[in-house]
Scaffold this active site. Structure first.
Site, PDB file in Angstrom:
ATOM      1  N   LYS A  49       0.853  -1.181   0.000  1.00  0.00           N
ATOM      2  CA  LYS A  49       0.000   0.000   0.000  1.00  0.00           C
ATOM      3  C   LYS A  49       0.891   1.234   0.000  1.00  0.00           C
ATOM      4  CE  LYS A  49      -1.366   2.807   2.511  1.00  0.00           C
ATOM      5  NZ  LYS A  49      -1.160   4.270   2.157  1.00  0.00           N
ATOM      6  N   GLU A  80       9.116   1.326  11.351  1.00  0.00           N
ATOM      7  CA  GLU A  80      10.144   2.361  11.242  1.00  0.00           C
ATOM      8  C   GLU A  80       9.407   3.678  11.347  1.00  0.00           C
ATOM      9  OE1 GLU A  80      11.995   5.329  10.191  1.00  0.00           O
ATOM     10  OE2 GLU A  80      11.904   4.576   8.144  1.00  0.00           O
ATOM     11  N   CYS A 109      13.056  10.812   7.896  1.00  0.00           N
ATOM     12  CA  CYS A 109      13.047  10.473   9.317  1.00  0.00           C
ATOM     13  C   CYS A 109      14.452  10.520   9.894  1.00  0.00           C
ATOM     14  CB  CYS A 109      12.421   9.108   9.539  1.00  0.00           C
ATOM     15  SG  CYS A 109      13.217   7.788   8.592  1.00  0.00           S
ATOM     16  N   GLU A 126       9.509  16.329  14.760  1.00  0.00           N
ATOM     17  CA  GLU A 126      10.131  16.210  13.446  1.00  0.00           C
ATOM     18  C   GLU A 126       9.771  17.435  12.616  1.00  0.00           C
ATOM     19  OE1 GLU A 126      10.902  12.061  11.474  1.00  0.00           O
ATOM     20  OE2 GLU A 126       8.835  12.118  12.159  1.00  0.00           O
TER      21      GLU A 126
END
Length: 500
Positions: free
Chosen positions: A189, A265, A299, A396
């Site tokens: 996906k 992750e 990331c 982030e």
């Protein structure tokens, strides 16, 4: 291959060559509802293509196909699985320019960076093509000498692979390659923002000889509605997800009902440490790579620059000088070194974090405001005097913003670096070997870049600790995520035969 000149016509030609349906059971098909969703060019906001919008019914059909193909694929010889992956590596490499252009158009990064991602992403196919025939177990004598112990590895089974938008090829190959090498079928996906690269990759896999149903691809604008039923279906045995920690937590909770094997992750908040003995020129080069690669939309991007007070001014001056030279432009422009962010909400969050930091007392040394014009651009930005409790240091950023904070000594640097719920990667520049070894043991991180701004490598185990996830991708460890361990106890072959 030779790069074709980049023109609007060339871009349209490549986009038109990408399948836009769902790949289920080896066939391209429309969504059950007939619905599609648009994929936009972040540099202009224009629609690039309309892609089939998978429904829950389509998702279940994809799992049906994966489950039906599992037994035969698991029984396929490891060498054959490896050769198919090697063939996929060759095909992706041969079509590198097409992949790079599709990525640049749907995600925004400059073509040079897209080409680098193609090389990086293709390497997972080659790496795991070589790992497939190396899957092994062991045979041993039990400590008491009475029995023999046989340990074997076998594929986990049908796997759901959910990839993010920021590295649309590499994140797909990093999951699909070990799954195929291990003998697992899959439902992929891709992210709704960047599905075209994954669809092109799926077409290449078919050309490489991946059997029908072994890899199924279901782009959708309603991820939860489509993947939710799959996660609760007992035929699914593995879930691999790359994305935000918030979504990862929900997926782990959902996966608990079937006790699925999970690889997560998740988010990162990478500190970048510059000590008083660092090579400042090298540290600046590493900072540019760690911060501006992929426009900061990674990331593993450096999120917090922690610089020793004795070199802070020098490091900041040199970093500002270098970042000032970055050209913000559409990724297909020859001089572009910083493309747009992926969408308006991502850019707005970056702008909000910068504004909040300024309100908290930070000063702008470079950039810091949204430029005029079309597209979701944000300039290279440096903030100094950032308070340690500023929101921008706790989240982030996912943009080209470097917030700088100073520290006094190693203990303070470690404390600041570890003051995060995340622990994906940490970067540090120092010439002191003893300090480097201490940092490797003191920092709460899954990966540590010592005197380098780039740690990602297909041959290395990628993953984090704390809220940055569980499991590893890449390296020898990557294929183990798709293998179950079976122990067979065998009676002592030297025991006296029983008497009648």
């Amino acid at each position: 291959m030779t790069a074709a000149p980049m023109t609007a016509a060339r871009g349209s030609e490549v986009i038109a060559s990408v399948p836009t349906g769902l790949l289920i059971g080896g066939e391209w098909r429309a969504a059950a509802s007939g619905a599609t969703f648009p994929v936009h060019d972040p540099a202009t906001g224009d629609v690039l293509a309309e892609v089939a919008d998978a429904t829950p019914e389509d998702g279940m059909a994809a799992l049906d196909a994966a489950a039906a193909a599992q037994e035969a694929w698991a029984a396929t010889a490891p060498r054959e699985r490896g050769e198919i992956l090697r063939g996929a590596f060759e095909l992706v490499t041969a079509r590198a320019e097409d992949f790079a252009l599709v990525m640049t158009l749907e995600m925004g990064k400059p073509l040079a960076e897209s080409r680098a991602e193609v090389a990086y992403g293709a390497e997972f196919l080659r790496w795991f093509s070589e790992e497939a025939p190396r899957i092994s177990g062991r045979y041993a004598t039990a400590p008491d000498g009475r029995n023999r112990l046989l340990v074997a590895k076998r594929p986990v089974g049908p796997s759901l692979l959910i990839t993010p938008w920021n590295f649309p090829l590499a994140m797909a190959t990093r999951k699909v390659a070990p799954a195929l090498a291990a003998g697992c079928t899959s439902v992929l996906k891709p992210a709704a923002l960047t599905p075209l690269t994954a669809l092109l990759f799926a077409d290449v896999l078919r050309e490489a000889g991946v059997p029908d149903g072994v890899v199924n691809v279901i782009p959708t604008s309603r991820a939860g509605a489509v993947t939710g039923p799959l996660i609760t279906d007992p035929r699914l045995r593995k879930l691999s997800f790359t994305g935000s920690t918030e979504v990862g937590r929900r997926l782990i909770a959902d996966a608990a009902h079937q006790v699925l094997r999970v690889s997560m992750e998740l988010g990162g908040n990478a500190p970048f440490l510059v000590f008083e003995d660092a090579d400042v020129d090298a540290a600046v080069e590493g900072a540019l790579l760690a911060k501006l690669r992929n426009g900061g939309e990674a990331c593993v991007a450096a999120n917090r620059f922690l610089v020793h007070e004795s070199v802070a001014e020098e490091f900041t001056t040199r970093l500002v000088d270098r970042m000032r030279g970055y050209v913000t432009a559409r990724g297909t422009e020859p001089d572009s070194t910083l493309g747009p962010l992926v969408d308006e909400s991502t850019r707005d969050k970056v702008a909000e974090l910068v504004s909040g930091a300024i309100e908290d007392g930070a000063r702008v040394a470079l950039g810091g405001s949204i430029p005029q014009g079309r597209g979701y651009f944000y300039p290279a930005t440096v903030l100094v005097d950032v308070p340690q409790d500023a929101r921008i240091l706790g989240e982030e950023i996912f943009g080209p913003v470097a917030p700088i904070t100073v520290f006094r000594d190693e203990d303070e640097a470690v404390r600041l670096a570890n003051a995060s719920e995340y622990g994906l990667v940490c970067f540090a520049y120092t010439r002191d070997l003893d300090r480097a070894l201490r940092l490797a043991e003191r920092l709460e991180t899954g990966m540590f870049g010592l005197n380098t701004g780039l740690v990602s490598n297909p041959a290395a185990p990628f993953g984090g600790v704390k809220q940055s996830g569980v499991g590893r991708e890449g390296g020898f460890e990557g294929i183990d995520e798709y293998l179950e361990t079976t122990y067979i106890g065998i009676s002592d072959p030297f025991a006296s035969p029983r008497t009648p």
